[in-house]
Write a protein that holds these residues in place. Sequence first.
Motif, mmCIF file in Angstrom:
data_model
loop_
_atom_site.group_PDB
_atom_site.id
_atom_site.type_symbol
_atom_site.label_atom_id
_atom_site.label_comp_id
_atom_site.label_asym_id
_atom_site.label_seq_id
_atom_site.Cartn_x
_atom_site.Cartn_y
_atom_site.Cartn_z
ATOM 1 N N ASP A 33 49.005 45.098 33.503
ATOM 2 C CA ASP A 33 47.554 45.784 33.014
ATOM 3 C C ASP A 33 46.876 45.292 33.990
ATOM 4 O OD1 ASP A 33 49.072 45.754 30.709
ATOM 5 O OD2 ASP A 33 47.966 43.186 30.326
ATOM 6 N N ALA A 34 45.251 45.498 34.412
ATOM 7 C CA ALA A 34 44.817 46.201 35.268
ATOM 8 C C ALA A 34 43.813 44.908 34.950
ATOM 9 C CB ALA A 34 43.147 47.095 34.928
ATOM 10 N N VAL A 35 43.435 44.181 36.852
ATOM 11 C CA VAL A 35 42.412 42.947 36.066
ATOM 12 C C VAL A 35 41.422 42.327 37.292
ATOM 13 C CG1 VAL A 35 42.598 39.944 36.793
ATOM 14 C CG2 VAL A 35 45.151 41.710 35.840
ATOM 15 N N TYR A 36 40.208 42.744 37.271
ATOM 16 C CA TYR A 36 39.578 42.393 37.688
ATOM 17 C C TYR A 36 38.395 41.056 37.776
ATOM 18 C CZ TYR A 36 39.113 47.543 35.802
ATOM 19 O OH TYR A 36 39.449 48.930 35.042
ATOM 20 N N ALA A 83 37.264 31.618 43.501
ATOM 21 C CA ALA A 83 37.751 32.906 43.730
ATOM 22 C C ALA A 83 38.693 33.075 42.666
ATOM 23 C CB ALA A 83 38.925 32.151 44.544
ATOM 24 N N MET A 84 38.949 32.436 41.632
ATOM 25 C CA MET A 84 39.901 32.593 40.582
ATOM 26 C C MET A 84 38.923 32.270 39.062
ATOM 27 S SD MET A 84 42.469 32.746 41.794
ATOM 28 C CE MET A 84 42.628 32.369 43.837
ATOM 29 N N GLY A 85 37.876 32.935 38.953
ATOM 30 C CA GLY A 85 36.702 33.437 38.155
ATOM 31 C C GLY A 85 36.995 31.937 37.247
ATOM 32 N N GLY A 121 35.116 38.394 38.161
ATOM 33 C CA GLY A 121 34.256 38.526 37.865
ATOM 34 C C GLY A 121 33.294 39.199 38.490
ATOM 35 N N GLU A 122 32.853 40.021 39.452
ATOM 36 C CA GLU A 122 32.160 40.711 39.627
ATOM 37 C C GLU A 122 32.342 42.345 39.156
ATOM 38 O OE1 GLU A 122 31.263 40.109 43.705
ATOM 39 O OE2 GLU A 122 30.448 37.931 43.205
ATOM 40 N N GLY A 123 33.682 41.999 38.282
ATOM 41 C CA GLY A 123 33.607 43.504 37.996
ATOM 42 C C GLY A 123 34.836 44.565 39.013
ATOM 43 N N ASN A 124 35.383 43.843 40.040
ATOM 44 C CA ASN A 124 35.806 44.530 40.981
ATOM 45 C C ASN A 124 37.624 44.453 40.799
ATOM 46 O OD1 ASN A 124 34.145 44.927 43.205
ATOM 47 N ND2 ASN A 124 33.829 42.615 43.696
ATOM 48 N N LEU A 125 38.116 45.738 40.615
ATOM 49 C CA LEU A 125 39.522 45.303 39.954
ATOM 50 C C LEU A 125 40.238 45.236 41.889
ATOM 51 C CD1 LEU A 125 42.070 47.238 38.728
ATOM 52 C CD2 LEU A 125 41.510 48.742 40.124
ATOM 53 N N LEU A 126 41.019 44.514 40.935
ATOM 54 C CA LEU A 126 42.125 43.697 41.637
ATOM 55 C C LEU A 126 43.441 44.028 42.050
ATOM 56 C CD1 LEU A 126 41.317 39.840 40.305
ATOM 57 C CD2 LEU A 126 40.711 40.641 42.539
ATOM 58 N N GLU A 127 42.723 45.267 42.803
ATOM 59 C CA GLU A 127 44.484 46.222 43.067
ATOM 60 C C GLU A 127 45.177 45.897 44.377
ATOM 61 O OE1 GLU A 127 46.694 49.460 42.756
ATOM 62 O OE2 GLU A 127 44.304 49.200 41.373
ATOM 63 N N GLU A 128 46.705 45.826 44.004
ATOM 64 C CA GLU A 128 47.694 45.190 45.375
ATOM 65 C C GLU A 128 47.118 46.180 46.087
ATOM 66 O OE1 GLU A 128 51.397 44.871 43.335
ATOM 67 O OE2 GLU A 128 50.143 43.798 42.170
ATOM 68 N N ALA A 188 37.563 43.272 47.109
ATOM 69 C CA ALA A 188 38.179 42.218 45.682
ATOM 70 C C ALA A 188 38.733 40.400 47.094
ATOM 71 C CB ALA A 188 38.967 42.774 45.508
ATOM 72 N N PHE A 189 38.241 41.096 48.120
ATOM 73 C CA PHE A 189 38.689 39.954 48.855
ATOM 74 C C PHE A 189 37.453 38.610 49.515
ATOM 75 C CE2 PHE A 189 39.234 37.134 52.852
ATOM 76 C CZ PHE A 189 41.286 37.332 53.455
ATOM 77 N N PHE A 190 37.953 37.489 48.839
ATOM 78 C CA PHE A 190 37.053 36.072 48.689
ATOM 79 C C PHE A 190 37.579 35.613 49.965
ATOM 80 C CE2 PHE A 190 36.757 32.528 47.354
ATOM 81 C CZ PHE A 190 35.518 32.561 46.504
ATOM 82 N N PHE A 191 36.667 34.784 49.854
ATOM 83 C CA PHE A 191 36.777 33.686 51.672
ATOM 84 C C PHE A 191 35.328 33.573 51.374
ATOM 85 C CE2 PHE A 191 34.521 37.352 53.252
ATOM 86 C CZ PHE A 191 33.492 37.232 54.032
ATOM 87 N N GLU A 192 35.016 32.253 51.189
ATOM 88 C CA GLU A 192 34.320 31.172 52.072
ATOM 89 C C GLU A 192 34.631 30.070 52.992
ATOM 90 O OE1 GLU A 192 32.587 30.734 46.592
ATOM 91 O OE2 GLU A 192 33.148 29.283 48.324
#
Length: 761
Positions: free
Chosen positions: A611-614, A329-331, A616-623, A242-246
Amino acid sequence: MEGSSCPPPSAVGSVPTSTPNVPALPEMESVNSLVMPDYLSDANSIAEINSPMLNIDTSSTPKKRKNFSQDGFLFIPECAEEMKPKVGMLFEEISSAEKFYKQYAHHVGFSVRRGQQLIVKEVLQWKRFKCAREGYRSTKGTITASPHKKKRKVIKLTRCGCDAQMYVKRDCDGKYKIVSVIEQHNHELVSPSKQHLIRSNRQVNEKAKRVLYDCHKASIGPSQAYRLLHVGGGGMKKLNAAFFFEYEVDEHGKMVRLFWADATSRKNYKHFPDVLSFDSTYSTNQYDMVFAPFTGINHHMQSVFFAAGFLAEETIEEYTWMFQAFLRAMGGIAPRLIITDECARIGGAIRDVLPNSIHRLCMWHILQKVRDKVEPSIAGDEKFWERLNKCVWRSETPAKFEERWHALISDFKLEGNVWLAKRFDLRKSWIPAYFMDIPLAGILRTTSRSESENAFFKSFVGRKLAYVEFWLRFDTALQCQRQEELIADNSSIHTTPTLLTTWEIERQGSEIFTHEVFALFQKQVNAAREDCDVQTTTIVDGTKVFEVSDAWGVREVRFDSTTMIAKCSCKLFESKGILCRHIIRVFRASKLNELPSIYVLKRWEKKCKRDAVYDGEGNLLEENAIGSAETTIRRKIATARNMLEEIIRDARASEEVIDFINTGLSNLQSSLVQKFQTVPPTRHEEQETFIGTSIPTQIAVFTASDTCSRGTCSRIRGHRDDAKGGAGKKKKKDPNLKVPRQCGLCKEVGFHDARKCPKKT
């Protein structure tokens, strides 16, 4: 439960309402499971189990009631059977029993305090170990009768009448036996991510003590010492999916753009996408690239990091790329409102990429420039600033602002001031009166959030750092910021604020809102009781219209009893999301004792992030990207380290014992090498472990060239500054140069003071 892998809670048990005692409850098969007796299932009966602070007029400790949570639930912790206290267990010493119960309590999530005990002839006969939230706190001295009297310290209550306890009694053999155990709690248990904040679990081990002593001797302050312990207690986290970078490179392979947002930041934005602050006036690496963070506000009114990037240049194209990467990054979710400094390039990029977002300019930066844009005589006139502040800050409608602005310009002869004329043309981008109807626009009116973030990161990150060095320190800064949010979460969930009224609407707010938001809401409730009064009530087109007076004047409140929607002319709820005193007073007059759901914004609730948050690719944004197996290993390592520290502490006085320990450790090390054939890591592997990722064999991205950025923060002066054209030398003031100043007698700006004032008699 947050931070735990428990299944959904279940509710069992049913007895009549006349049952005087809590029935015996069977063991459940869920972690922190909930047990709801049927005699509390009726919504009306829940109101009888209120906080003891509701009766604020009595000075005695409230009488203990049925000890169930305000939701009518009991919480039964679950853990391994060998960790549970059971009737009949024997201990040689009472300290062993206490240590066992505390280990169990800290593992499942509650704090322990010592209860009653009986000592006969200096021998302990029996003792109780209780949940720290047992009993109730007396209200005496915790509430100030009048808001005009001296303000007392706000106390957050922890007691809620919990019955969980362990009773230990001495038997005829001199051992201590568990006689009774009550497992169920009437409050929520602490989640695993917050268990280190449990009060009885906050102890300084031998290693931490030694580090603190050494830091003190080396003149390292408490804040830096704590940071050292915090960093040393963990490791560099590995990046998850879930780590996003460009990033982008130029034709020479040098990096010119970089953007990133980790899983926690993306999850935070999913919960708080309302308002966003963007700032690009801080350079933090040795390549002089512009550091541009995206900052928001969380449910504790704290600054929260969303994302950041580096830019080699400050052009519309660069900012356009940055905002597009942010949206990816934020869908694709754009903020409702974004606030920045007054910069044409940033504004152009926002219009292209975020056309539906409202762009607001920082008020503080604009008002700071006024002094340099007007004549010195006007800049020193107190009446000018008084009228300007009233015009900008206290105009509630655009019409009122424009009326006061034109009057101000006319009275001070500023019709020819081009800069003020341009600011008036931009009035819809910075004057609060034009943002009154925009939801939550009132909580972010300046870029002070971004500037405070820059100051916060500056305490961790130096200006001349490479990318890897920057990332390591930046990650530490983020962990410290998120630790503050974790502490605030723990306080809001597991403590109760002191109530100032007997109004049910205040009690409801204390249960729903975080402490920081409730403090603002409580201020409005108290003002509704003390200062507000309904003057008139009329009905217009089926809607009740109330005129409510307070210390500032009369407000109009329109209330539709069918839809339960009320609108006030002060528009506090629209701008800040907190119900105003005038609507609260109207609700009170209308016999409405609870907040309608429309006035409870989820972003201000204590549990808004559960609430669980995902993505756009279905990855769980887990803390926490750390798996349960790795967590178990870390816990076992910490236990082994603490045990070894305790052994060394107890044996340090005897050289013979120290020799015995060294011999045993040497034998243990030899056995481990023979049995497991451990191989020490290479230097390359140590470096990869340190930075948290593998080091590539081929380099495809090179560092950027030096660039010049707009409006960077003040830098640290170096020893070479004096050699560069005399930059470090102080310029001598011209003794013949006169500077106008304000006279203390006539209050005019000129070239005289009170001693030589021409109006002096």
